[in-house]
Design a protein around this motif. Structure first.
Motif, short mmCIF file in Angstrom:
data_model
loop_
_atom_site.label_atom_id
_atom_site.label_comp_id
_atom_site.label_asym_id
_atom_site.label_seq_id
_atom_site.Cartn_x
_atom_site.Cartn_y
_atom_site.Cartn_z
N THR A 31 0.83 -1.21 0.00
CA THR A 31 0.00 0.00 0.00
C THR A 31 0.87 1.25 0.00
O THR A 31 0.50 2.27 -0.60
CB THR A 31 -0.99 -0.02 1.18
OG1 THR A 31 -2.05 0.90 0.90
CG2 THR A 31 -0.35 0.34 2.50
N LYS A 34 1.85 2.19 -3.41
CA LYS A 34 0.79 2.86 -4.16
C LYS A 34 0.67 4.34 -3.80
O LYS A 34 -0.18 5.05 -4.34
CB LYS A 34 -0.55 2.18 -3.90
CG LYS A 34 -0.67 0.77 -4.48
CD LYS A 34 -2.06 0.20 -4.26
CE LYS A 34 -3.12 0.99 -5.03
NZ LYS A 34 -4.45 0.32 -4.96
N ASP A 267 -6.90 -5.72 1.18
CA ASP A 267 -7.34 -6.17 -0.14
C ASP A 267 -8.82 -5.85 -0.35
O ASP A 267 -9.22 -5.31 -1.39
CB ASP A 267 -7.08 -7.67 -0.26
CG ASP A 267 -7.35 -8.18 -1.68
OD1 ASP A 267 -7.04 -7.46 -2.65
OD2 ASP A 267 -7.88 -9.29 -1.81
N GLN A 268 -9.64 -6.15 0.64
CA GLN A 268 -11.07 -5.88 0.55
C GLN A 268 -11.37 -4.40 0.32
O GLN A 268 -12.29 -4.03 -0.42
CB GLN A 268 -11.77 -6.35 1.83
CG GLN A 268 -13.28 -6.05 1.86
CD GLN A 268 -13.92 -6.50 3.18
OE1 GLN A 268 -13.32 -7.24 3.95
NE2 GLN A 268 -15.12 -6.03 3.43
N LEU A 269 -10.56 -3.53 0.92
CA LEU A 269 -10.79 -2.10 0.85
C LEU A 269 -10.09 -1.42 -0.32
O LEU A 269 -10.14 -0.19 -0.46
CB LEU A 269 -10.34 -1.44 2.17
CG LEU A 269 -11.18 -1.84 3.39
CD1 LEU A 269 -10.48 -1.38 4.68
CD2 LEU A 269 -12.57 -1.26 3.30
N GLY A 270 -9.43 -2.22 -1.17
CA GLY A 270 -8.78 -1.64 -2.34
C GLY A 270 -7.51 -0.87 -2.02
O GLY A 270 -7.11 0.01 -2.79
N LEU A 271 -6.85 -1.23 -0.92
CA LEU A 271 -5.63 -0.53 -0.53
C LEU A 271 -4.38 -1.17 -1.09
O LEU A 271 -3.27 -0.62 -0.94
CB LEU A 271 -5.55 -0.47 1.00
CG LEU A 271 -6.66 0.33 1.69
CD1 LEU A 271 -6.59 0.15 3.20
CD2 LEU A 271 -6.56 1.81 1.31
#
Length: 272
Positions: A31, A34, A267-271
């Motif tokens: 993260t 990103k 992963d679930q939160l798009g991080l």
């Protein structure tokens, strides 16, 4: 840019441990790659969280929000006054409360606290951390060797909430006790902190310093001393191993720390 705030004991690590699961370390690095920033958000003082700094966090909301850094910048540094410290310790000791006090570079605990904890049933992630810390002498010194350093909070342990009442009366509205949810047993385990500082205010201070909207902040915790963080961030996450009361006010509940919870939630939160 997203700002991610992660509690340590029971969230990033097994309580009392200083080595996160490989999955959590990898998630944090991904993260950050990103462009997001990850902060420790903890009740631990700077001395106790040092072993985690090797993982490259972008700053710290430490001492329950009374010591906050962004990179090399210290943006909150607010120890208790010596007078308030003395009132707290005098009244707590008078009422048979076991205390641990935390400065920036050290911690000191009352004699007999280890035996007291061993006699108690039940627990939570914070109590497990203290049991482990004291049993393994992880930098906690006896109270008699306290050197007068400014302290940021007092950790309390006793068997009856009434033992805290005199301290509440003497310190008035300037301090509050955060009492942890216990899983069985009758032990009272909590922290005495200034009402002016908490993890939520620490989150806000970091977001304002970096000029990031609070909607772009994420908080991960497991115990009731994470409540203000959970209530402040844009997206709140409680670990499956966390307190039921915290789960009820969090946006989502993710798998436990022992089940790669942080990685799965990132992963679930798009991080990632």
């Amino acid at each position: 840019m997203k700002l991610i705030f992660v509690d340590i004991d029971g969230t990033l690590t097994i309580p009392g441990e200083n080595i996160p699961p490989d999955s959590a370390v990898e998630a944090i690095r991904k993260t950050q790659a990103k462009g997001n920033k990850v902060f420790l958000c903890t009740g631990r003082n700077p001395d106790m969280l040092k072993p985690l700094l090797v993982y490259g966090f972008d700053g710290v909301v430490g001492s329950g929000g009374a010591y906050v850094t962004v990179g090399d910048n210290v943006i909150i540094d607010a120890p208790m006054s010596d007078e308030d410290r003395d009132v707290a310790l005098d009244t707590l000791h008078k009422n048979g409360v076991y205390c641990t006090i935390e400065a920036k570079d050290g911690s000191w605990c009352d004699e007999g606290i280890g035996e007291f904890m061993q006699q108690q049933a039940g627990g939570n992630s914070e109590l497990q951390r203290w049991r482990k810390a004291i049993e393994e002498s992880l930098g906690i010194q006896p109270m008699k060797s306290y050197d007068g350093s400014p302290i940021y909070k007092v950790v309390v342990m006793c068997s009856d909430a009434a033992q805290l009442e005199e301290t509440k009366e003497k310190l008035g509205d300037n301090y509050r006790f955060i009492v942890q949810e216990m899983q069985g047993g009758t032990l009272i385990n909590g922290e005495l902190l200034s009402v002016e500082y908490d993890k939520g205010r620490g989150v806000k201070a970091v977001a304002e310093f970096l000029k990031i909207p609070i909607e772009d902040t994420y908080g991960f915790g497991d115990s009731m001393n994470d409540l203000e963080m959970i209530e402040t961030v844009g997206t709140s996450v409680c670990m499956e191993n966390g307190a039921q009361a915290l789960k009820e006010v969090s946006d989502i509940v993710c798998p436990a720390v022992t089940d790669d919870g942080l990685e799965k939630a990132f992963d679930q939160l798009g991080l990632l």
